[in-house]
Design a protein around this motif. Sequence first.
Motif, short mmCIF file in Angstrom:
data_model
loop_
_atom_site.label_atom_id
_atom_site.label_comp_id
_atom_site.label_asym_id
_atom_site.label_seq_id
_atom_site.Cartn_x
_atom_site.Cartn_y
_atom_site.Cartn_z
N GLU A 194 5.37 -40.93 21.77
CA GLU A 194 4.03 -40.55 22.22
C GLU A 194 3.07 -40.38 21.05
O GLU A 194 1.96 -40.92 21.05
N TRP A 195 3.50 -39.66 20.01
CA TRP A 195 2.55 -39.33 18.94
C TRP A 195 2.42 -40.45 17.91
O TRP A 195 1.35 -40.59 17.30
N PHE B 28 -0.12 -42.50 19.54
CA PHE B 28 -1.42 -41.84 19.43
C PHE B 28 -2.04 -42.14 18.07
O PHE B 28 -3.20 -42.56 17.98
N TYR B 29 -1.31 -41.91 16.98
CA TYR B 29 -1.86 -42.13 15.66
C TYR B 29 -2.15 -43.61 15.41
O TYR B 29 -3.10 -43.97 14.70
N VAL C 23 5.14 -35.29 12.68
CA VAL C 23 5.81 -36.38 13.40
C VAL C 23 6.85 -37.04 12.51
O VAL C 23 7.95 -37.39 12.96
N ILE D 243 -2.29 -31.09 18.94
CA ILE D 243 -1.95 -32.39 18.37
C ILE D 243 -1.19 -32.16 17.06
O ILE D 243 -1.73 -31.55 16.13
#
Length: 315
Positions: free
Chosen positions: A45-46, A49-50, A12, A6
Amino acid sequence: MKRQGIPELDEVRQWIESYVKRVANLRDERDRGVTLLALRDAIEEWLRFYESQGASVEPEWIRVRNFDALLEKNAALFLKVVGRRHLQEERKRTTPNEERWWWWLDKKVEEERKKRLKRTATILGGVALVLVALYFFVFRLPPREQQYLNALTLAEQALQNQSWEEVLTHCQEALAVFPERPTPYVVAAIAAEKLGKTSEAEHFHQSARALYEREEDFFLEEAGWYFRAGMFEEAKGCIARVLQKDPENLTALNLLGSIYEAEDNVIEALKVYQLVLDLAEKKNEITLIPVAKMKIGMLQLRLPLSLPLPSPGGE
Protein backbone atom coordinates in the motif's frame (compact mmCIF):
# COMPACT_ATOMS: atom_id res chain seq x y z
CA MET A 1 7.91 16.17 8.47
CA LYS A 2 5.63 13.18 9.08
CA ARG A 3 2.07 13.67 7.86
CA GLN A 4 -0.67 12.38 10.11
CA GLY A 5 -1.54 8.75 9.35
CA ILE A 6 1.12 8.47 6.64
CA PRO A 7 4.36 6.63 7.49
CA GLU A 8 7.64 8.12 6.37
CA LEU A 9 9.36 6.35 3.47
CA ASP A 10 12.21 5.41 5.81
CA GLU A 11 9.66 3.68 8.04
CA VAL A 12 8.36 1.72 5.04
CA ARG A 13 11.96 0.72 4.32
CA GLN A 14 12.23 -0.61 7.88
CA TRP A 15 9.08 -2.65 7.28
CA ILE A 16 10.74 -4.08 4.18
CA GLU A 17 13.79 -5.13 6.19
CA SER A 18 11.51 -6.76 8.77
CA TYR A 19 9.69 -8.58 5.93
CA VAL A 20 13.04 -9.75 4.50
CA LYS A 21 14.20 -11.17 7.84
CA ARG A 22 10.88 -12.89 8.53
CA VAL A 23 10.66 -14.49 5.09
CA ALA A 24 14.23 -15.72 5.46
CA ASN A 25 13.27 -17.33 8.80
CA LEU A 26 9.79 -18.70 8.19
CA ARG A 27 10.10 -21.34 10.90
CA ASP A 28 9.98 -18.53 13.47
CA GLU A 29 6.49 -17.49 12.29
CA ARG A 30 4.68 -20.20 14.23
CA ASP A 31 3.37 -17.87 16.96
CA ARG A 32 2.78 -14.87 14.70
CA GLY A 33 -0.12 -16.19 12.63
CA VAL A 34 -0.53 -14.32 9.37
CA THR A 35 0.91 -11.00 10.56
CA LEU A 36 3.64 -11.46 7.94
CA LEU A 37 0.96 -11.18 5.23
CA ALA A 38 -0.51 -8.08 6.88
CA LEU A 39 2.98 -6.56 6.87
CA ARG A 40 3.27 -7.36 3.16
CA ASP A 41 -0.09 -5.60 2.62
CA ALA A 42 1.20 -2.46 4.33
CA ILE A 43 4.39 -2.47 2.27
CA GLU A 44 2.37 -2.81 -0.94
CA GLU A 45 0.00 0.00 0.00
CA TRP A 46 2.61 2.57 1.02
CA LEU A 47 5.14 1.81 -1.69
CA ARG A 48 2.37 2.38 -4.22
CA PHE A 49 1.45 5.59 -2.42
CA TYR A 50 5.00 6.98 -2.58
CA GLU A 51 5.31 5.82 -6.17
CA SER A 52 2.17 7.81 -7.02
CA GLN A 53 3.75 10.87 -5.38
CA GLY A 54 6.75 10.65 -7.72
CA ALA A 55 9.20 9.05 -5.30
CA SER A 56 11.82 6.68 -6.77
CA VAL A 57 11.09 3.38 -5.04
CA GLU A 58 12.34 0.92 -7.66
CA PRO A 59 15.14 -0.43 -5.38
CA GLU A 60 12.57 -1.06 -2.66
CA TRP A 61 10.28 -2.92 -5.09
CA ILE A 62 13.20 -5.09 -6.27
CA ARG A 63 14.13 -6.04 -2.70
CA VAL A 64 10.53 -6.85 -1.80
CA ARG A 65 9.94 -8.94 -4.93
CA ASN A 66 13.14 -10.91 -4.45
CA PHE A 67 11.81 -12.08 -1.09
CA ASP A 68 8.32 -12.47 -2.50
CA ALA A 69 9.83 -15.15 -4.74
CA LEU A 70 11.37 -16.82 -1.69
CA LEU A 71 8.05 -16.73 0.18
CA GLU A 72 6.26 -18.24 -2.81
CA LYS A 73 8.92 -20.94 -3.17
CA ASN A 74 8.56 -21.83 0.53
CA ALA A 75 4.76 -21.59 0.57
CA ALA A 76 4.40 -25.17 1.83
CA LEU A 77 6.66 -24.43 4.81
CA PHE A 78 4.70 -21.26 5.58
CA LEU A 79 1.42 -23.23 5.60
CA LYS A 80 2.94 -25.92 7.81
CA VAL A 81 4.15 -23.34 10.33
CA VAL A 82 1.15 -20.99 10.32
CA GLY A 83 -1.65 -23.46 9.50
CA ARG A 84 -3.77 -23.74 6.38
CA ARG A 85 -7.05 -23.32 8.26
CA HIS A 86 -5.81 -20.23 10.09
CA LEU A 87 -4.79 -18.66 6.78
CA GLN A 88 -8.19 -19.40 5.25
CA GLU A 89 -10.03 -17.98 8.26
CA GLU A 90 -7.99 -14.77 8.21
CA ARG A 91 -8.45 -14.43 4.46
CA LYS A 92 -12.19 -14.75 4.87
CA ARG A 93 -12.14 -12.11 7.60
CA THR A 94 -9.93 -9.57 5.81
CA THR A 95 -11.21 -10.27 2.24
CA PRO A 96 -8.07 -9.13 0.38
CA ASN A 97 -8.26 -8.71 -3.39
CA GLU A 98 -6.78 -11.48 -5.54
CA GLU A 99 -3.89 -9.30 -6.72
CA ARG A 100 -2.42 -9.80 -3.24
CA TRP A 101 -1.35 -13.34 -4.08
CA TRP A 102 0.36 -13.90 -0.72
CA TRP A 103 -3.07 -14.44 0.84
CA TRP A 104 -3.60 -17.38 -1.53
CA LEU A 105 -0.45 -19.36 -0.73
CA ASP A 106 -2.59 -22.42 0.05
CA LYS A 107 -3.93 -22.35 -3.51
CA LYS A 108 -0.41 -22.13 -4.93
CA VAL A 109 0.68 -25.12 -2.85
CA GLU A 110 -2.32 -27.10 -4.13
CA GLU A 111 -1.50 -26.18 -7.75
CA GLU A 112 2.09 -27.35 -7.29
CA ARG A 113 0.86 -30.59 -5.72
CA LYS A 114 -1.34 -31.27 -8.75
CA LYS A 115 1.56 -30.57 -11.12
CA ARG A 116 3.76 -33.03 -9.22
CA LEU A 117 1.02 -35.65 -9.36
CA LYS A 118 0.67 -35.12 -13.09
CA ARG A 119 4.43 -35.51 -13.60
CA THR A 120 4.40 -38.65 -11.48
CA ALA A 121 1.44 -40.02 -13.47
CA THR A 122 3.34 -39.36 -16.70
CA ILE A 123 6.37 -41.24 -15.43
CA LEU A 124 4.23 -44.10 -14.16
CA GLY A 125 2.42 -44.17 -17.49
CA GLY A 126 5.76 -44.63 -19.24
CA VAL A 127 6.65 -47.45 -16.86
CA ALA A 128 3.26 -49.04 -17.52
CA LEU A 129 3.87 -48.91 -21.29
CA VAL A 130 7.21 -50.65 -20.83
CA LEU A 131 5.57 -53.34 -18.72
CA VAL A 132 2.83 -53.82 -21.32
CA ALA A 133 5.48 -54.13 -24.03
CA LEU A 134 7.31 -56.71 -21.96
CA TYR A 135 4.08 -58.60 -21.41
CA PHE A 136 3.25 -58.70 -25.12
CA PHE A 137 6.67 -59.19 -26.64
CA VAL A 138 8.80 -60.95 -24.01
CA PHE A 139 6.54 -63.09 -21.91
CA ARG A 140 4.26 -65.70 -23.44
CA LEU A 141 0.70 -64.55 -24.04
CA PRO A 142 -2.41 -66.54 -23.21
CA PRO A 143 -3.46 -68.60 -26.29
CA ARG A 144 -6.57 -66.53 -27.13
CA GLU A 145 -4.67 -63.25 -26.74
CA GLN A 146 -1.90 -64.56 -28.99
CA GLN A 147 -4.46 -65.71 -31.57
CA TYR A 148 -6.12 -62.28 -31.57
CA LEU A 149 -2.80 -60.46 -31.81
CA ASN A 150 -1.63 -62.65 -34.70
CA ALA A 151 -4.85 -62.03 -36.65
CA LEU A 152 -4.67 -58.26 -36.10
CA THR A 153 -0.99 -58.15 -37.08
CA LEU A 154 -1.74 -60.03 -40.31
CA ALA A 155 -4.64 -57.63 -40.97
CA GLU A 156 -2.31 -54.64 -40.60
CA GLN A 157 0.28 -56.19 -42.93
CA ALA A 158 -2.42 -56.89 -45.53
CA LEU A 159 -3.71 -53.32 -45.16
CA GLN A 160 -0.25 -51.88 -45.84
CA ASN A 161 -0.05 -54.12 -48.92
CA GLN A 162 -3.58 -53.00 -49.89
CA SER A 163 -4.75 -56.62 -49.97
CA TRP A 164 -8.27 -55.68 -48.88
CA GLU A 165 -9.87 -59.13 -49.02
CA GLU A 166 -7.11 -60.48 -46.76
CA VAL A 167 -7.69 -57.56 -44.39
CA LEU A 168 -11.34 -58.56 -44.06
CA THR A 169 -10.46 -62.21 -43.52
CA HIS A 170 -7.99 -61.51 -40.72
CA CYS A 171 -10.29 -58.98 -39.06
CA GLN A 172 -13.03 -61.62 -38.96
CA GLU A 173 -10.54 -64.01 -37.34
CA ALA A 174 -9.73 -61.41 -34.68
CA LEU A 175 -13.42 -60.72 -34.05
CA ALA A 176 -14.12 -64.43 -33.66
CA VAL A 177 -11.75 -64.37 -30.67
CA PHE A 178 -12.74 -61.03 -29.11
CA PRO A 179 -15.93 -59.61 -30.66
CA GLU A 180 -16.07 -56.88 -28.00
CA ARG A 181 -12.86 -55.16 -29.16
CA PRO A 182 -13.36 -52.23 -31.54
CA THR A 183 -10.10 -52.14 -33.55
CA PRO A 184 -10.88 -55.05 -35.92
CA TYR A 185 -14.21 -53.39 -36.77
CA VAL A 186 -12.43 -50.14 -37.65
CA VAL A 187 -9.92 -51.90 -39.90
CA ALA A 188 -12.60 -54.06 -41.51
CA ALA A 189 -14.70 -50.95 -42.27
CA ILE A 190 -11.78 -49.41 -44.18
CA ALA A 191 -11.19 -52.61 -46.17
CA ALA A 192 -14.89 -52.95 -47.01
CA GLU A 193 -14.95 -49.30 -48.06
CA LYS A 194 -12.01 -49.86 -50.43
CA LEU A 195 -13.74 -52.92 -51.88
CA GLY A 196 -16.91 -50.92 -52.53
CA LYS A 197 -18.92 -52.99 -50.04
CA THR A 198 -20.87 -50.02 -48.73
CA SER A 199 -23.36 -51.84 -46.50
CA GLU A 200 -20.61 -53.97 -44.90
CA ALA A 201 -18.46 -50.91 -44.35
CA GLU A 202 -21.33 -49.13 -42.62
CA HIS A 203 -22.04 -52.18 -40.46
CA PHE A 204 -18.42 -52.38 -39.30
CA HIS A 205 -18.30 -48.63 -38.83
CA GLN A 206 -21.38 -48.57 -36.60
CA SER A 207 -20.23 -51.64 -34.66
CA ALA A 208 -16.92 -49.96 -33.88
CA ARG A 209 -18.55 -46.64 -32.95
CA ALA A 210 -20.80 -48.36 -30.41
CA LEU A 211 -17.79 -49.73 -28.53
CA TYR A 212 -16.26 -46.31 -27.76
CA GLU A 213 -17.49 -44.19 -24.88
CA ARG A 214 -16.27 -41.00 -26.52
CA GLU A 215 -16.79 -40.14 -30.17
CA GLU A 216 -13.38 -38.43 -30.31
CA ASP A 217 -11.62 -41.71 -29.39
CA PHE A 218 -13.40 -43.50 -32.21
CA PHE A 219 -12.40 -40.88 -34.79
CA LEU A 220 -8.82 -40.89 -33.55
CA GLU A 221 -8.62 -44.67 -33.97
CA GLU A 222 -10.18 -44.43 -37.42
CA ALA A 223 -7.80 -41.62 -38.44
CA GLY A 224 -4.79 -43.70 -37.40
CA TRP A 225 -5.85 -46.65 -39.53
CA TYR A 226 -6.75 -44.46 -42.51
CA PHE A 227 -3.22 -43.04 -42.22
CA ARG A 228 -1.69 -46.54 -42.22
CA ALA A 229 -3.77 -47.35 -45.30
CA GLY A 230 -2.46 -44.25 -47.12
CA MET A 231 -5.95 -42.68 -47.16
CA PHE A 232 -4.79 -39.25 -46.08
CA GLU A 233 -7.89 -37.22 -46.93
CA GLU A 234 -10.12 -39.61 -44.98
CA ALA A 235 -7.69 -39.43 -42.05
CA LYS A 236 -7.78 -35.62 -42.15
CA GLY A 237 -11.58 -35.72 -42.14
CA CYS A 238 -11.57 -37.79 -38.94
CA ILE A 239 -9.00 -35.49 -37.32
CA ALA A 240 -11.09 -32.44 -38.22
CA ARG A 241 -14.04 -33.95 -36.35
CA VAL A 242 -11.86 -34.50 -33.29
CA LEU A 243 -10.42 -30.97 -33.38
CA GLN A 244 -13.88 -29.50 -33.79
CA LYS A 245 -14.71 -30.77 -30.30
CA ASP A 246 -11.23 -30.55 -28.81
CA PRO A 247 -8.99 -28.02 -30.67
CA GLU A 248 -6.03 -28.78 -28.38
CA ASN A 249 -6.08 -32.58 -28.78
CA LEU A 250 -2.37 -33.35 -28.99
CA THR A 251 -2.82 -36.87 -30.38
CA ALA A 252 -4.93 -35.57 -33.26
CA LEU A 253 -2.55 -32.69 -34.00
CA ASN A 254 0.50 -34.94 -33.90
CA LEU A 255 -1.15 -37.34 -36.36
CA LEU A 256 -2.07 -34.40 -38.61
CA GLY A 257 1.59 -33.39 -38.65
CA SER A 258 2.56 -36.94 -39.66
CA ILE A 259 0.06 -36.81 -42.54
CA TYR A 260 1.49 -33.53 -43.83
CA GLU A 261 4.97 -35.06 -43.56
CA ALA A 262 3.85 -38.08 -45.61
CA GLU A 263 2.39 -35.70 -48.22
CA ASP A 264 5.74 -33.84 -48.26
CA ASN A 265 3.90 -30.68 -47.20
CA VAL A 266 6.77 -29.39 -45.06
CA ILE A 267 5.36 -25.92 -44.37
CA GLU A 268 2.04 -27.19 -43.00
CA ALA A 269 3.77 -29.96 -41.04
CA LEU A 270 6.02 -27.38 -39.38
CA LYS A 271 3.03 -25.23 -38.44
CA VAL A 272 1.27 -28.19 -36.84
CA TYR A 273 4.33 -29.44 -34.96
CA GLN A 274 5.01 -25.92 -33.67
CA LEU A 275 1.44 -25.87 -32.34
CA VAL A 276 2.01 -29.31 -30.78
CA LEU A 277 5.18 -28.01 -29.11
CA ASP A 278 3.44 -24.88 -27.78
CA LEU A 279 0.54 -26.90 -26.37
CA ALA A 280 2.82 -29.59 -24.92
CA GLU A 281 4.80 -26.91 -23.08
CA LYS A 282 1.59 -25.22 -21.92
CA LYS A 283 0.16 -28.53 -20.64
CA ASN A 284 3.53 -29.76 -19.33
CA GLU A 285 3.33 -32.89 -21.52
CA ILE A 286 6.99 -33.66 -21.00
CA THR A 287 7.06 -36.77 -23.22
CA LEU A 288 5.88 -34.86 -26.31
CA ILE A 289 8.13 -31.80 -26.01
CA PRO A 290 11.41 -33.45 -27.17
CA VAL A 291 9.59 -35.37 -29.91
CA ALA A 292 8.03 -32.19 -31.31
CA LYS A 293 11.36 -30.36 -31.17
CA MET A 294 13.09 -33.21 -33.01
CA LYS A 295 10.43 -33.26 -35.75
CA ILE A 296 10.63 -29.48 -36.18
CA GLY A 297 14.42 -29.67 -36.47
CA MET A 298 14.29 -32.46 -39.06
CA LEU A 299 11.63 -30.66 -41.12
CA GLN A 300 13.57 -27.40 -41.11
CA LEU A 301 16.40 -29.25 -42.88
CA ARG A 302 13.92 -30.11 -45.64
CA LEU A 303 12.89 -26.50 -46.26
CA PRO A 304 13.93 -25.02 -49.61
CA LEU A 305 16.94 -22.69 -49.43
CA SER A 306 14.74 -19.70 -50.26
CA LEU A 307 11.06 -19.19 -49.60
CA PRO A 308 8.85 -16.47 -51.13
CA LEU A 309 8.45 -13.57 -48.72
CA PRO A 310 4.89 -12.82 -47.62
CA SER A 311 3.37 -9.76 -49.24
CA PRO A 312 2.50 -6.72 -47.06
CA GLY A 313 -0.50 -7.40 -44.87
CA GLY A 314 0.31 -11.11 -44.63
CA GLU A 315 -1.62 -11.97 -47.81
